[in-house]
Design a protein around this motif. Structure first.
Motif, short mmCIF file in Angstrom:
data_model
loop_
_atom_site.label_atom_id
_atom_site.label_comp_id
_atom_site.label_asym_id
_atom_site.label_seq_id
_atom_site.Cartn_x
_atom_site.Cartn_y
_atom_site.Cartn_z
N GLU A 333 -0.28 3.30 10.03
CA GLU A 333 0.56 2.61 9.05
C GLU A 333 1.87 2.14 9.68
O GLU A 333 2.38 1.08 9.37
N ASP A 334 2.36 2.94 10.60
CA ASP A 334 3.58 2.64 11.32
C ASP A 334 3.44 1.47 12.28
O ASP A 334 4.22 0.54 12.29
N VAL A 335 2.43 1.57 13.11
CA VAL A 335 2.26 0.61 14.21
C VAL A 335 1.58 -0.67 13.74
O VAL A 335 1.90 -1.77 14.18
N TYR A 336 0.60 -0.55 12.85
CA TYR A 336 -0.14 -1.73 12.38
C TYR A 336 -0.11 -1.80 10.85
O TYR A 336 -1.15 -1.67 10.20
N PRO A 337 1.08 -1.98 10.27
CA PRO A 337 1.18 -1.92 8.80
C PRO A 337 0.28 -2.94 8.09
O PRO A 337 -0.31 -2.64 7.07
N GLU A 338 0.15 -4.14 8.67
CA GLU A 338 -0.68 -5.15 8.01
C GLU A 338 -2.15 -4.75 8.03
O GLU A 338 -2.88 -4.93 7.06
N ASP A 339 -2.56 -4.24 9.16
CA ASP A 339 -3.95 -3.79 9.26
C ASP A 339 -4.22 -2.65 8.29
O ASP A 339 -5.25 -2.59 7.65
N PHE A 340 -3.25 -1.77 8.20
CA PHE A 340 -3.42 -0.61 7.33
C PHE A 340 -3.66 -1.07 5.90
O PHE A 340 -4.57 -0.60 5.21
N ASP A 345 -7.33 -2.80 1.26
CA ASP A 345 -7.69 -3.86 0.31
C ASP A 345 -9.18 -4.17 0.35
O ASP A 345 -9.76 -4.49 -0.68
N ASP A 346 -9.76 -4.13 1.52
CA ASP A 346 -11.19 -4.42 1.59
C ASP A 346 -11.80 -3.59 2.71
O ASP A 346 -12.05 -4.06 3.81
N LYS A 347 -12.00 -2.34 2.39
CA LYS A 347 -12.39 -1.39 3.42
C LYS A 347 -13.78 -1.70 3.98
O LYS A 347 -14.06 -1.41 5.14
N TYR A 348 -14.65 -2.28 3.16
CA TYR A 348 -16.01 -2.56 3.64
C TYR A 348 -15.99 -3.63 4.73
O TYR A 348 -16.67 -3.53 5.73
#
Ligand SMILES: *[C@@H]1O[C@H](CO)[C@@H](O)[C@H](O)[C@H]1NC(C)=O
Ligand SMILES: *[C@@H]1O[C@H](CO)[C@@H](O)[C@H](O)[C@H]1NC(C)=O
Length: 466
Positions: A333-340, A345-348
């Motif tokens: 969450e810290d390093v890649y907040p957007e990815d997190f 949002d769409d884990k699949y």
């Protein structure tokens, strides 16, 4: 985010038309195909003509209804088939209009290629011509799938199943229900004509003889058709159990890190020993069992005390977290907040940078599923994400929900595939372990006690603590 497609444009609308006498497993096969294709994100739905007949008010007919000289019932059956077919065409049209665009604006690839299954009994050549014609008018490819069977054991088991579970016989005792049903079958026999390569050589069809004993295929043309053929060729109907377990608690689990190839913690090793006991208690001595693990150290350590034949599958390795491998959720969450956020949002569909998505895992698991269909009793020791995907296949969990299913550590899951669904039992080993469950919208690990929603599905299964 590339969406992997499983079929090509020629496969837009395929209607699988079931053919065969009652009690030949047609509904069972239909439902399996729906489950399999849905799992692969191919839109698929079954239309059972018997249900339409019930909607038309004929809900508990006696065998005389299926006498082919009975004109009154002829019209009802005709109307039921018409209704089913109408719904099929509407379903296809609905899919090609709006549903194939998801709210992010991407074409999600899952609903554009659709398969309808017409689960009907009627099997005369005239009726098949009627269906062919209607398919032709609506730009639908028809593929006939016949289940032909003269194995008395299989038929008897199916009759018993129908007499005790079909809404047609609700409230009736099994014995009179089976007798009535056998007479119904006789009525169908008098008009039934089986598919054969001489008379039906222009049709696309598959004919299963005694389920998988012998298979006749004719004019299979598209990739999607051949996928269905390949799947039904692997179906076996002998009763079996599939056992699932995550590896014991690992060092990385304790440190809240994802991925890696760490060893088991002390408690994890205890679970490995306990697993042997659980299996001994629950699997009859004379039953064969094969144990499948991933290639990672933690699943093999978990399997180490099991005195059964073992097989390692690369396909059972944990979802590859790419650049995030070895990190905690907090660090991600810290390093890649957007990815997190994108993953929540769409884990699949979310694919880790340099790694995999759940969809990728499903695709690599397909050969494992195919082999599971063929095999008898199997124990699979693997990882959280991989187990979620396998569980989703057997339990028909929608793909948006499957990445959120909670599969606790130190718990043995028993699956018993049945004609109409799979029975689940959870066997808890009673050895404490950390929770590795991460809820949506937080980097915290662990389930809140009042957690509700899809991921709790497993909790509803009967539990045994040992
Ligand atoms: C099957 O088709 C034949 C001929 O089209 C018709 O006479 C019969 O009633 C049909 N049976 C059912 C159950 O629809
Ligand atoms: C189907 O199985 C039964 C029982 O095993 C056998 O008697 C029969 O000959 C088989 N039929 C065919 C066509 O293989």
């Amino acid at each position: 985010m590339a969406v992997k497609r499983i079929s090509n444009e020629n496969d837009m609308k395929l209607c699988v038309v079931m053919v065969g006498l009652p009690a030949r497993g047609k509904s069972y096969i239909s439902q399996k195909i729906v489950r399999y294709l849905s799992w692969l994100s191919i839109g698929c739905k079954c239309f059972n003509v018997g249900n339409y007949r019930r909607v038309l008010g004929v809900d508990k007919p006696k065998y005389g209804f299926f006498d082919f000289d009975n004109m009154a019932s002829y019209h009802v059956r005709e109307a039921a088939l018409e209704m089913a077919f109408k719904d099929i065409t509407e379903w296809f049209d609905g899919n090609s209009d709006s549903d194939n665009i998801d709210n992010t604006g991407h074409s999600n690839g899952s609903l554009t290629h659709s398969v309808a299954i017409l689960d009907a009994t009627n099997s005369t050549r005239e009726r098949r011509d009627w269906i062919l014609q209607r398919c032709h008018e609506h730009g639908i490819q028809p593929m006939f799938l016949e289940s032909w069977c003269d194995d008395p054991e299989t038929i008897a088991a199916n009759i018993k199943d129908i007499a005790t579970t079909s809404p047609d016989y609700e409230g009736q005792d099994e014995c009179s229900a089976s007798q009535d049903f056998k007479k119904r079958i006789e009525n169908y026999k008098s008009v039934y004509s089986s598919l054969n390569t001489a008379d039906d050589k222009s049709l696309t069809f598959v004919k299963l003889i005694n389920i998988s004993h012998e298979i006749v295929i004719n004019r299979i043309e598209t990739y999607l058709q051949s996928r269905i053929v390949f799947y039904v060729m692997n179906i076996r109907i002998r009763p079996k159990c599939i056992w699932l377990s995550r590896h014991g608690e690992s060092i990385y689990n304790v440190e809240q890190k994802i991925g890696g190839d760490s060893s088991l913690s002390e408690r994890g090793l205890k679970y490995a020993a306990k697993l042997r006991e659980l299996i001994n208690e629950n699997v009859e001595n004379n039953e064969r069992l094969s144990v499948w693990t991933s290639t990672l150290c933690r699943t093999q350590q978990t399997a180490q005390y099991l005195p059964y034949e073992k097989l390692e599958w690369k396909a059972l390795d944990e979802l590859d977290a790419g650049v995030c491998d070895g990190m905690t959720y907090e660090e991600i969450e810290d390093v890649y907040p957007e990815d997190f956020k994108a993953r929540d949002d769409d884990k699949y569909e979310y694919r880790y940078r340099g790694g995999e998505s759940y969809r990728d895992v499903v695709i690599r698991l397909e050969p494992v599923i195919m082999e599971l269909e063929r095999q008898e009793n199997v124990l699979i020791i693997t990882h959280q994400a991989v187990l979620r995907c396998i569980y989703a296949y057997f339990m028909n969990v929608p793909k948006e929900e499957s990445p959120w299913v909670s599969i606790p550590l130190h718990t043995l899951i028993k699956l018993e595939p049945r004609a109409y669904g799979t029975k689940v039992t959870l066997i808890k080993a009673n050895i404490p372990a950390v929770s590795t469950y991460k809820e949506k919208g937080t980097s915290h690990v662990g389930e809140s006690t009042d957690a509700e929603g899809a991921h709790n599905m497993l909790v509803n299964a009967p539990e045994m603590t040992q």
